[in-house]
Scaffold this active site. Structure first.
Site, short mmCIF file in Angstrom:
data_model
loop_
_atom_site.label_atom_id
_atom_site.label_comp_id
_atom_site.label_asym_id
_atom_site.label_seq_id
_atom_site.Cartn_x
_atom_site.Cartn_y
_atom_site.Cartn_z
N ASP A 31 0.70 -1.28 0.03
CA ASP A 31 -0.14 -0.08 0.03
C ASP A 31 0.95 1.17 -0.01
O ASP A 31 0.66 2.31 -0.73
CB ASP A 31 -0.85 0.10 1.18
CG ASP A 31 -1.85 -1.05 1.07
OD1 ASP A 31 -2.08 -1.56 0.13
OD2 ASP A 31 -2.32 -1.61 2.22
N TYR A 34 1.94 2.03 -3.28
CA TYR A 34 0.79 2.52 -4.17
C TYR A 34 0.55 4.04 -3.66
O TYR A 34 0.35 4.93 -4.71
CB TYR A 34 -0.28 1.62 -3.98
CG TYR A 34 -1.61 2.12 -4.66
CD1 TYR A 34 -1.73 1.66 -5.95
CD2 TYR A 34 -2.70 3.00 -3.83
CE1 TYR A 34 -3.04 1.99 -6.65
CE2 TYR A 34 -3.70 3.13 -4.79
CZ TYR A 34 -3.98 2.98 -6.02
OH TYR A 34 -5.11 3.39 -6.67
N ASP A 35 0.45 4.25 -2.70
CA ASP A 35 0.09 5.60 -2.01
C ASP A 35 1.15 6.63 -2.63
O ASP A 35 0.66 7.72 -3.19
CB ASP A 35 0.21 5.47 -0.46
CG ASP A 35 -0.90 4.77 0.05
OD1 ASP A 35 -1.95 4.73 -0.85
OD2 ASP A 35 -0.87 4.71 1.48
N SER A 80 -13.16 11.68 3.10
CA SER A 80 -11.78 10.89 3.65
C SER A 80 -11.39 11.94 4.44
O SER A 80 -11.73 13.38 4.43
CB SER A 80 -10.90 10.47 2.70
OG SER A 80 -10.47 11.42 1.96
N LYS A 119 -7.55 3.63 13.65
CA LYS A 119 -7.98 3.59 12.02
C LYS A 119 -7.68 2.30 11.56
O LYS A 119 -6.57 1.79 11.68
CB LYS A 119 -6.78 4.80 11.37
CG LYS A 119 -7.15 4.94 10.02
CD LYS A 119 -6.27 6.07 9.56
CE LYS A 119 -6.59 6.35 8.10
NZ LYS A 119 -7.23 5.46 7.29
N GLU A 176 -15.77 0.25 9.16
CA GLU A 176 -14.83 -0.60 8.30
C GLU A 176 -15.03 -2.03 8.44
O GLU A 176 -15.20 -2.57 9.68
CB GLU A 176 -13.47 -0.03 9.15
CG GLU A 176 -12.34 -0.28 8.16
CD GLU A 176 -11.88 0.91 7.35
OE1 GLU A 176 -12.66 2.00 7.40
OE2 GLU A 176 -10.67 0.80 6.59
N LYS A 293 -10.87 12.86 16.68
CA LYS A 293 -12.13 13.76 16.19
C LYS A 293 -12.30 14.70 17.29
O LYS A 293 -12.44 14.36 18.53
CB LYS A 293 -13.28 12.89 16.10
CG LYS A 293 -13.02 12.12 14.72
CD LYS A 293 -14.18 11.01 14.76
CE LYS A 293 -13.99 10.00 13.66
NZ LYS A 293 -14.78 8.85 13.61
N LYS A 317 -1.17 8.35 11.51
CA LYS A 317 -0.65 7.20 11.13
C LYS A 317 0.54 6.70 11.93
O LYS A 317 1.50 7.57 12.34
CB LYS A 317 -0.36 6.89 9.79
CG LYS A 317 -1.57 7.19 8.74
CD LYS A 317 -1.49 6.87 7.24
CE LYS A 317 -2.63 6.76 6.56
NZ LYS A 317 -2.47 6.33 5.07
N CYS A 429 28.99 -25.61 6.28
CA CYS A 429 30.49 -25.68 5.97
C CYS A 429 31.15 -26.85 6.43
O CYS A 429 30.88 -27.03 7.64
CB CYS A 429 31.21 -24.44 6.52
SG CYS A 429 32.93 -24.51 6.29
#
Length: 793
Positions: A31, A34-35, A80, A119, A176, A293, A317, A429
């Site tokens: 991810d 990708y971000d 978002s 999250k 979620e 929040k 994050k 070895c």
DNA sequence: GCACCTCGAGTTCC
DNA sequence: CTCGAGGTGC
């Protein structure tokens, strides 16, 4: 490359990943990668609006919608939230001060109240209940409209189809959908059993599951759900705060995560962030951060939105736990036992909070299974545990013509052949102690803290001592002089290009050498168990060494003990007994031990517990361990009844004067009671001289041991004796070793992992998975104070 | 003979 | 911390 071409390339790559991720359910990059691509394209388009294309992936949030799902327009857009870029806990301050200044608060005003939550790393879903009945579930989509996934969401058991209690006319719940780690593991295990592809991570599992067109397939991939917010509502008495909203949702029967808190000011947010960071790895689901929040809904309204993002919420994050990097080389390390371990040298990458440059590839089959090659782009993880791991190769980024990795056929240090025992996974070895790497590791082990405990003798100096041949065998450590050490250090410094020494540095060096000599001298009288452990015998670790010392009492006995004698001891079977006997029989090793003794090393033995050992030394037990074919336990007992002494048995097998040496051996009357086939095996075994000698040795040693046993030493009964403890976390005053010594000194055992047989788990702060296991198995968990109470009883 | 429990060995980073 | 493998009890 022109900007337009770069933008086009980014779009193409993002589209490809989108397709792999959402449609094929087989992600190609982590991810975070990708971000990064996505942000680069966003930035490019923001800086150069002329490049903005209508079909750019940035215009859609959440990738290409599958045509098969019906589109649903959200009554209230699913927005978002902003992400705080500072991953430190203190980054929460930025959010708090932003909120305060927007609200026009001064330092004199009271702290703002926040709702702090997790999250979750899953898929955002909007649930629409009308008069308490679930009528529709939709994905976020582009925020304005998403896909109707009602059928699939109905398979999620945690989501109530009917709300409890007084339900409003309309209630949209946002939350979620995620796959828990245990469900993820179970699902993958089943897939692997059936030879089907496994999911890369729980998040992809959740996304893929919800997007299965066949609800039955979705149901096969168990999902969970947490509610965290609201969409449209009608006929509902809205609570005053977000925290109260969550409580209300919980009352209506919706799953709400318990890891949430109402906190005050930046300090409260920081504490929450830190608390969750510590908890993160032990949660049964993945999170990528926490969310703050503003708690009061009135204040939320006052703060409002900028560019479609709420000003009253932020995602904070944690460092990504998976990242992309490249394999610059694959080296091999040679361990103490000669084990050849391939290690990936990686381009430095920041993952899970630290910079990773190395990752073990364990062994050859592991490298081949993952097919890691030099030059490959790989996904690196630092999840759950501390140790970095190469998760997978991004095959499509492999430069063309990259050859598969092959383990070297010769040891990179000593050029000996690398061999692999049949049935073993590790290659070794074959150089033994002739290999410098093995010698260094062997000496390093010998000097280690749990072995001879030579303080100040670390890898840097041992490597040099071996390199310059001051030390070849461990005994050489005890012959080192002050001059040797100073010379070695001078040569080492010279080689490392360290500045020429001043008078003061000379004094410091002398002091260092004197201290080292003192700690070498201080290590000369180790407890026998530590000495045995230090020798580095294969299969003999800390605990087996302790068994040997506790039961046999002295080095003299142990080094001469035949394998069958060793096998009567607990936890020692054929393999380990063989390894120990072979070690001491090897002239090289015998010599090394003699040298140590000559140098003044005198291990301090234990007196064995008399009665128990005597019982173990009964001939019927010893005979059973001779590895004579067909001589089962029952027959060993019969044999012992007939010939209750090993040396007598040995003499039965010896040709007597007057015997016809060429005739088949005659079964002596004494053992004639055994079946003829067994007698034949016994005689066959006795026909080998080394077996007869071993029997005689065994007999002599048994006599000696029994003679030197102190008369019936009783073990004091305490609350500790015979109990098994497991330590986890940091105890307030005792170190791990101190606690272990205390328990063992009172006859208790300290094990490494928790099982049903564990009597107590002693947990301190930051206790890890062992504590969970204890709770799961119902093993009593005590703290240091309670441990001390037990110790005193 | 199998399942379960331990132990040994190897490893990373600060 | 994990994996592999040795030991032991069912």
């Amino acid at each position: 490359m022109s900007l337009a071409a770069r933008a086009a390339a980014l779009r193409a790559e993002i589209e490809r990943h989108n397709r792999a991720y959402y449609v094929l359910d087989a992600p190609t990059v982590p991810d975070a990668e990708y971000d990064r691509l996505f942000r680069e394209l966003q930035q490019l388009e923001a800086d150069h609006p002329e490049l903005l294309a209508a079909d750019s992936p940035t215009r859609r949030v959440g990738g290409a919608p599958l045509p098969e799902f019906a589109q649903v327009r959200h009554a209230l857009p699913m927005l978002s939230i902003r992400t705080e870029t500072d991953t430190e806990a203190s980054g929460a301050r930025n959010f708090d001060s932003g909120v305060r200044s927007l609200l026009g608060l001064s330092d004199a005003d009271p702290e703002v109240e926040y709702s702090a939550e997790l999250k979750f790393d899953g898929l955002a879903i909007n649930l629409r209940y009308e008069h308490g009945v679930l009528v529709q579930a939709a994905t976020r989509g582009d925020g304005e409209s998403g896909e109707d996934v009602t059928q699939n969401v109905r398979t999620i058991r945690q989501i109530p189809l009917h709300l409890q209690g007084d339900a409003p006319a309309v209630l949209e719940v946002r939350g979620e959908a995620y796959m828990s780690r245990p469900d993820f593991e179970r699902y993958n295990e089943r897939q692997r059993e059936q030879g089907k592809p496994a999911l890369v991570n729980p998040r992809n599992g959740a996304a893929g599951s919800i997007r299965q067109l066949d609800p039955a397939l979705c149901a096969a991939r168990p999902l969970s759900f947490f509610a965290y917010g609201l969409g449209e509502t009608a006929g509902w008495h809205l609570p005053a705060t977000h925290g109260a909203v969550l409580d209300a949702l919980h009352k209506l029967g919706l799953p709400v995560c318990e890891h949430r808190a109402v906190v005050c000011g930046a300090a409260g947010l920081i504490a929450f962030h830190a608390r969750i960071a510590a908890l993160r790895d032990s949660l049964p689901f993945d999170i990528d951060g926490v969310v703050y929040k503003v708690n009061s809904l009135a204040l939320q309204q006052e703060l409002g939105f900028v560019t479609r993002r709420p000003r009253w919420a932020v995602a904070h994050k944690y460092p990504a736990q998976e990242m992309l990097t490249t394999v610059e080389a694959i080296d091999v390390q040679v361990g103490r036992t000669g084990a050849i371990t391939p290690v990936a040298r990686l381009a430095p990458v920041f993952v899970g909070g630290v910079t990773v440059t190395n990752a073990t590839l364990h062994n050859e089959s592991e490298v081949l299974r993952k097919d890691v090659r030099v030059g490959d782009t790989v996904i690196v993880r630092r999840a759950g545990d501390v140790i970095p791991e190469v998760v997978a190769v991004v095959v499509e980024r492999r430069p063309p013509g990259t050859p598969p990795y092959a383990l070297p056929e010769r040891c990179p240090i000593c050029d000996s052949h690398v061999v692999r025992e049949p049935g073993e996974v590790v290659a070794r070895c074959s150089g033994g102690l002739a290999c410098r790497a093995q010698r260094v590791q062997a000496i390093l082990h010998f000097a280690g803290r749990r072995m001879m405990d030579i303080e100040g003798l670390g890898d840097r100096y041992i490597e040099r001592l071996v390199e310059f041949d001051y030390v070849v065998r461990v005994a050489d450590l005890y012959r080192l002089t002050l001059d040797d050490l100073l010379e070695m250090k001078r040569r080492a410094d010279e080689k490392d290009g360290i500045t020429p020494e001043t008078v003061k540095q000379g004094q410091i060096a002398t002091q260092w050498a004197e201290n080292l000599l003192a700690s070498i001298a201080a290590s000369k009288t180790p407890p026998l168990a530590r000495f045995l452990f230090a020798l580095g015998i294969r299969h003999v670790g800390e605990s087996t060494a302790k068994v040997l010392a506790d039961w046999l009492g002295s080095l003299a006995v142990i080094r001469r003990a035949p394998a069958p004698l060793l096998r009567v001891l607990p936890d020692i079977g054929a393999t380990v007994a063989e390894a120990i006997a072979d070690f001491f029989a090897e002239p090289h090793n015998a010599e090394a031990i003699d040298q140590l003794l000559a140098a003044g090393v005198a291990p301090v033995g234990e007196h064995p517990p008399a009665a128990k050992l005597a019982l173990q030394l009964a001939w019927e037990r010893l005979y059973a361990h001779l590895d004579i074919p067909r001589l089962t336990e029952v027959r060993a007992r019969q044999l012992a009844a007939a010939v209750p002494d090993g040396s007598a048995l040995a003499h039965l097998g010896q040709p007597q004067i007057g015997d016809d040496l060429f005739a088949a051996p005659v079964a002596p009357a004494e053992i004639g009671t055994l079946p003829p086939t067994v007698v034949g095996e016994v005689l066959g075994w006795l026909s080998h001289e080394e077996n007869r000698n071993m029997l005689i040795r065994l007999s002599a040693m048994r006599e000696d041991l029994l003679a030197t046993l102190p008369a019936g030493r009783e073990v004091n009964e305490t609350a500790i004796a015979g109990k098994t403890f497991v330590l986890t976390g940091a105890l307030p005053t005792l170190s791990r070793d101190e606690a272990k010594d205390l328990i063992e000194s009172r006859g208790g055992k300290v094990a490494g992992s928790v099982s049903k047989k564990t009597h107590y788990v002693v947990a301190g702060t930051d206790a890890g998975s062992k504590l969970e296991k204890a709770l799961e198995l119902g093993v009593p968990v005590i703290d240091e104070t309670q441990l001390r109470e037990l110790l005193e009883q």
